[in-house]
Design a protein around this motif. Structure first.
Motif, PDB file in Angstrom:
ATOM      1  N   VAL A  88       2.682  -0.932  -5.869  1.00  0.00           N
ATOM      2  CA  VAL A  88       1.759  -0.265  -5.516  1.00  0.00           C
ATOM      3  C   VAL A  88       1.000  -0.042  -7.053  1.00  0.00           C
ATOM      4  O   VAL A  88       1.714   0.472  -7.749  1.00  0.00           O
ATOM      5  CB  VAL A  88       1.921   0.796  -4.858  1.00  0.00           C
ATOM      6  N   TYR A 259       1.710   5.445   4.357  1.00  0.00           N
ATOM      7  CA  TYR A 259       1.778   4.494   5.685  1.00  0.00           C
ATOM      8  C   TYR A 259       2.130   4.828   7.004  1.00  0.00           C
ATOM      9  O   TYR A 259       3.285   4.659   7.551  1.00  0.00           O
ATOM     10  CB  TYR A 259       2.893   3.204   5.077  1.00  0.00           C
ATOM     11  N   THR A 280       2.425  -2.536   5.668  1.00  0.00           N
ATOM     12  CA  THR A 280       3.073  -3.001   4.249  1.00  0.00           C
ATOM     13  C   THR A 280       3.593  -4.129   4.362  1.00  0.00           C
ATOM     14  O   THR A 280       3.801  -4.816   5.516  1.00  0.00           O
ATOM     15  CB  THR A 280       3.991  -1.872   3.791  1.00  0.00           C
ATOM     16  N   TYR A 665      -1.191  -5.119   1.559  1.00  0.00           N
ATOM     17  CA  TYR A 665      -1.087  -3.919   2.053  1.00  0.00           C
ATOM     18  C   TYR A 665      -2.423  -3.168   2.767  1.00  0.00           C
ATOM     19  O   TYR A 665      -3.305  -2.974   1.972  1.00  0.00           O
ATOM     20  CB  TYR A 665      -0.985  -2.884   0.530  1.00  0.00           C
ATOM     21  N   ASN A 758       7.803   3.324   6.437  1.00  0.00           N
ATOM     22  CA  ASN A 758       6.703   3.443   7.193  1.00  0.00           C
ATOM     23  C   ASN A 758       6.956   3.072   8.745  1.00  0.00           C
ATOM     24  O   ASN A 758       6.171   3.017   9.662  1.00  0.00           O
ATOM     25  CB  ASN A 758       5.737   2.087   6.745  1.00  0.00           C
TER      26      ASN A 758
END
Length: 775
Positions: A88, A259, A280, A665, A758
């Motif tokens: 990320v 998320y 994701t 993403y 998530n």
């Protein structure tokens, strides 16, 4: 975009200046006597925040400038290049740079002696006086010019990681510097069209203008009081501190808030739910929420609402409507590869395609070997991404031609007639201009060096191919620059450059990546530097100081980009290539893989084979027709029905939004739309005075607080300086991670996917064990 009209404002006091405003009487000491009404920008947002005063006596290129700009450009280049290889991306905020350099600049002004240092015939005082606003802005502009991840690093990384081919240090540095600098010469030659006209706003610069004037408490900002009678400075620090503390929650304590895929909780182990509602790992992120300000961003508060809704509308169309149709119906074998979004190539059965098995010694494709095996396929959404890129590019050119063509023609006539209508352009006439010849010579030098690099260092790209790529950049920079300046959005040239090179040099992946890099960066860097030139225009920084500062920052950043790349590739090679998964999930090389995937599609295999009219992906070329004809139809309708805002429906921005999540993403869509509707849809329209008073300083404060949180986590809590300093939050429902190998053994395996950060599981829990599958 909201309708703008001229604003008459007498709130700005007179300052020392040397130019004439509305036939004012100018005294010998430089003071001016203002008439009852002052001329101002016809753009409402600009007239609200950009002062129309100037002090030409301020010294800008100082010893403090050289030291601080070097330190923070080098630091930013290292951090951004580091994040380029991470799972990320992080953010090296210019507001963080401005805050720290403000404190350091003030401290140096108090502590440094006034002695002079002499280099040849050049002398400079160590401390020429107080740290001033223009000096501060020039440091920020130099840093922004170089504190990024250089695009040429994509080429050097891809060839090194996937082909085992490393260009030597001299050739690598020459490639990085030329790709970063070639757009610099173009920016100087286009500045009269994309910097000087009042309509070329470059919206993000308004936030920085407010920020600098707030920090230095200029006369225009001293009198403004905000909530509870606070000064802008106090308001900024309070909001930034609150955002800093809040961001610790999603960024460190409870990543589930980044998320927040709440729909997945309904059926956590359903693979189709995972594919459509997770945000994701190459999934759609439908209705996903994000409570992380970094995922939302301050730009949602001030970019034109029509442009934002066009972009978010494109995201919703592609990822919430088209993607589910493709996935649920298994169109073009979508389910065979295991995920909706992927930049890799696959065989028909979903197994990975390995290009190295069909390459010759010179890294070109051996077509006999390729034809002897199963063909390469791509994820349907990845193919659709190429189509949307064509829509965006053709739509940009068509939209600008139909809706801004007359304005560009008037701008050209003003340039020829040496008449500028913008008040800030008039103010800048007190400073010596940078001759066009300087920029032209610099551009030619960079182009020549680039040709030498291509010929000598195994790029597969001949010198004439390099010149063609630069021509493509030249040809398309003006319309893209107009759209960037007016709306805050603009397409890139990465796909069209790949397409052109794929046809003229098929079977040569390195040539394709090189062609794309130079063509794309010529446009991108030109637009980036034009934006900074416009910030200098607003801040009244002399053009020749801008020339020096931007070039300095670009050169420093290029060197540190390259050095950082070497350190990371040599230490994380296995994880970046995917041969050995990183147990912490921090190193994936996803961006390099996307770049390499495009190089394979267009360079190695070529568009003639991948996008054949008799093949699976023929539809990508329809994008050119859609992009061209929709603005033409809108323009015709605007003439027939002039009451409707046809120009605000921008197909280029819609298409750009459709391709926004190529990295897999899909985070923050709902939250960003909400912020845009609140600030631009409601407050701008119904509480305009509040909006003008608060929005830019609020945006800067929130972005600064979020950037500081990310930096503190990276340097200290995350062990960036030393692993011994890392502080880990104990595992709880807000931060479970599926990449923790130990949890696989500790937790009940069937329930394990639901404990991912998530909260999205899948039909087969085994596929969540790292290293067992490509998924």
């Amino acid at each position: 975009m909201a309708d703008h009209h001229a604003v008459k404002d007498d709130n700005y006091p007179s300052e020392k200046t040397e130019f004439d405003l509305n036939e004012k009487a100018t005294h010998a000491d430089g003071d001016v006597t203002l008439k009852e009404e002052q001329e101002n920008s016809p753009i409402e947002a600009v007239s609200a925040v950009v002062p129309i005063t100037d002090d030409p006596s301020l010294i800008i290129i100082t010893f403090r400038f050289w030291i601080l700009s070097f330190i923070f450009t080098a630091l930013g280049a290292v951090i951004q290049q580091y994040y380029f290889f991470r799972t990320v991306a992080g953010n090296y905020s210019i507001f963080f740079v401005n805050l720290v350099t403000y404190s350091l600049g003030k401290g140096m002004a108090r502590l440094l002696p006034t002695n002079k240092i002499t280099i040849g015939s050049y002398a400079m005082s160590l401390n020429p006086g107080p740290f001033n606003i223009k000096e501060h802005a020039m440091i920020g502009i130099a840093v922004s010019s170089g504190a990024g991840a250089a695009y040429a690093i994509d080429i050097l990384s891809a060839t090194d990681l996937f082909l085992g081919f490393r260009i030597n240090a001299f050739g690598s540095l020459a490639m990085v510097i030329t790709t970063q600098c070639v757009g610099y010469g173009m920016a100087g030659m286009l500045r009269k069209y994309l910097v000087y006209p009042a309509s070329m706003v470059w919206w993000s610069n308004l936030v920085q203008v407010v920020f600098y004037n707030t920090m230095h408490n200029t006369d225009e900002f001293k009198r403004i009081r905000l909530v509870r009678g606070w000064t802008r400075m106090k308001f900024f620090w309070v909001v930034a501190a609150c955002c800093f503390l809040y961001q610790l929650l999603p960024q460190w304590i409870a990543p589930v808030l980044i998320y927040f895929d709440w729909v997945c909780w309904i059926r956590p182990f359903d693979k189709n739910f995972w594919a459509l509602f997770s945000s994701t790992s190459g999934t759609a992120g439908i209705l996903s929420l994000s409570f992380d300000w970094s995922s939302i961003g301050g730009a949602t508060m001030y970019l034109p609402l029509a442009a934002q809704l066009s972009a978010y509308g494109g995201m919703i169309l592609n990822y919430w409507i088209i993607l589910p149709i493709i996935w649920m119906n298994n169109i073009l074998g979508a389910k065979a590869i295991g995920r909706p979004l992927s930049s890799k190539l696959y065989h028909e059965d979903g197994s990975p395609f390995n290009i190295t098995k069909v390459l010759k010694a010179d890294y070109s494709v051996d077509w006999d070997k390729y034809e002897a095996g199963p063909s390469a396929n791509m994820a349907p959404l990845y193919a659709l991404g190429f189509m949307t890129s064509f829509i965006a590019l053709a739509g940009c050119c068509s939209h600008v031609a139909f809706f801004h063509g007359a304005e560009l023609w008037r701008s050209w006539k003003r340039v020829v007639g040496d008449h500028d209508e913008d008040i800030h352009t008039k103010m800048m006439k007190v400073y010596p201009e940078v001759p066009q010849l300087w920029y032209a010579i610099f551009y030619v030098i960079m182009a020549i060096i680039a040709c030498v690099v291509c010929e000598l260092y195994g790029t597969q790209l001949p010198w004439w191919g390099l010149l063609l790529s630069l021509f493509v950049g030249w040809f398309l920079t003006l319309p893209i620059g107009v759209m960037n300046a007016v709306t805050g959005y603009g397409p890139g040239l990465n796909v069209i450059t790949e397409l052109i090179c794929g046809y003229i040099l098929p079977g040569k992946p390195i040539a394709n990546m090189t062609f794309k890099c130079y063509g794309y960066m010529a446009m991108y860097q030109c637009n980036f530097l034009l934006s900074d030139l416009h910030l200098g225009h607003y801040m009244k920084i002399p053009p020749r100081s801008m020339f020096v500062g931007q070039l300095w920052g670009t050169l420093v950043g290029s060197v540190f980009n390259y050095l950082t790349m070497l350190l990371i590739i040599d230490s994380q090679r296995e994880a970046l290539t995917g041969r050995k998964p990183d147990p912490n999930g921090l190193w994936t090389g996803n961006r390099v893989q996307i770049f390499w995937g495009s190089g394979l599609i267009y360079g190695a295999l070529g568009p003639a084979k991948m996008f054949s009219l008799t093949g699976k992906y023929w539809f990508v070329y329809i994008g050119f027709l859609i992009g061209f004809f929709i603005p033409a139809i809108q323009w015709a309708l605007s003439k027939k029905f002039p009451k409707y805002p046809w120009a605000k429906i921008n197909i280029a921005i819609i298409a750009q939004g459709m391709g926004n999540f190529s990295n897999g993403y899909a985070v923050g869509v709902v939250s960003s739309i909400t912020a845009a509707l609140v600030f631009q849809g409601y407050l701008f329209r119904y509480h305009n005075n509040w909006w003008k008073k608060y929005v830019y300083i609020l945006s800067a404060a929130l972005d600064t607080g979020a950037a500081f949180t990310g930096l503190v986590i990276f340097l200290f809590l995350g062990g960036g300086i030393s692993p011994k300093m890392a502080v880990e939050i104990p595992s709880w429902w807000g931060n479970y991670r599926s990449d923790d190998l130990e949890k696989v053994n500790e937790l009940n395996r069937p329930n394990y996917p639901y404990l991912d950060v998530n909260r999205c599981g899948a039909a087969d829990p085994a596929m969540w064990i790292p290293g067992t599958t490509d998924l």
